[in-house]
Design an enzyme around this catalytic site. Structure first.
Site, PDB file in Angstrom:
ATOM      1  CB  SER A 143      -0.880  -0.004   1.256  1.00  0.00           C
ATOM      2  OG  SER A 143      -1.497   1.245   1.475  1.00  0.00           O
ATOM      3  CE1 TYR A 156      -4.035  -2.007   5.058  1.00  0.00           C
ATOM      4  CE2 TYR A 156      -3.291   0.202   4.494  1.00  0.00           C
ATOM      5  CZ  TYR A 156      -3.738  -1.046   4.113  1.00  0.00           C
ATOM      6  OH  TYR A 156      -3.885  -1.337   2.772  1.00  0.00           O
TER       7      TYR A 156
END
Length: 255
Positions: A143, A156
């Site tokens: 990501s 995350y």
């Protein structure tokens, strides 16, 4: 016709939706045999239906990538079904947006188990099979949060940062085995995960406008755009690329 993947076998975790499903579609269209890995029969059946035109080259394996036995079984069943393994795409992932003071141990563990542990152990069990095939390609899906820190996403970001560094380390470990390991880092992509994130807002349309506004290209990406980059990295065209961390984020991490 692009036939880069004829007679190749690809295993795709998170293959029942979003980027994983788009990648499965691309690989099937280009001649590969594909095993899609997902956690539920319902999503698996929906994916098989969506990809029905390629059913003779497709299998669904229900597995939980947070469980080592399932990771080993997913790799083994792929090889049993198609005879070998050439490409691994680690696309399974979960998202968590919370202040660190509100993150529970269970939530932290789930994010790390899916995003890091699953990626790590799918690779562990896949590498001997890639060696048996004479060469291979692994593409991990991280990501933009694995490159830059994002507000309210400490858990995350920690997980996706681990995936990017793991990718580099693994690429060095298996380079002489003719296995290439790379990582794509998407920004916000129009997937079920994004829809779930928007659904938590009292004003989803406004949240989407705010999210879009930070991108230099002023738009949210599509799963097919990420799949194209994954397809390139898995193909012979990328034969000299390994250990790369490639943003697919409309310029977000260039800011």
């Amino acid at each position: 016709m692009n036939d880069d993947f004829i007679n190749k076998v690809a295993l795709i975790t998170g293959g029942t939706s979003g980027i994983g499903l788009a990648t499965a579609q691309l690989f099937l269209q280009r001649g590969a045999n594909v095993a899609i890995i997902g956690s539920t029969k319902e999503k698996g059946q929906a994916a098989l239906t969506a990809l029905a035109a390629h059913s003779q080259h497709l299998t669904f394996i229900q597995a939980d990538v947070t469980q080592l036995a399932d990771c080993e079984r997913a790799v083994r069943q792929t090889v049993e079904t198609f005879g070998r393994l050439n490409i691994v795409i680690n696309s399974a992932g979960v998202y968590l947006e919370k202040r660190i003071v509100d993150v529970s141990e269970a939530e932290f563990q789930q994010v790390m188990d899916v995003n890091v542990k699953g990626t790590f152990f799918i690779c562990k069990y896949a590498i001997p099979e890639l060696k048996n095939s004479g060469s291979g390609a692994i593409i991990n899906v991280a990501s933009d949060a694995g490159i830059n820190g994002n507000i309210l996403c400490t858990a995350y970001c920690a997980s996706k940062g681990a995936v990017t560094t793991f990718t580099k380390a693994l690429s060095l470990e298996v380079a002489l085995d003719q296995i290439r390991v790379n990582c794509v880092c998407p920004g916000d992509i129009e997937t079920p995960m994004l829809k779930e994130q928007l659904a938590t807002s009292t004003n989803p349309d406004e949240l989407l406008r705010e999210m879009t506004s930070v991108y230099p290209q002023c738009r949210i990406g599509q799963p097919e755009e990420v799949a194209e980059v994954i397809g390139f990295l898995a193909s012979p065209k990328a034969s000299l690329i390994t250990g790369a961390i490639i943003p697919v984020d409309g310029g977000l991490t260039a800011c």
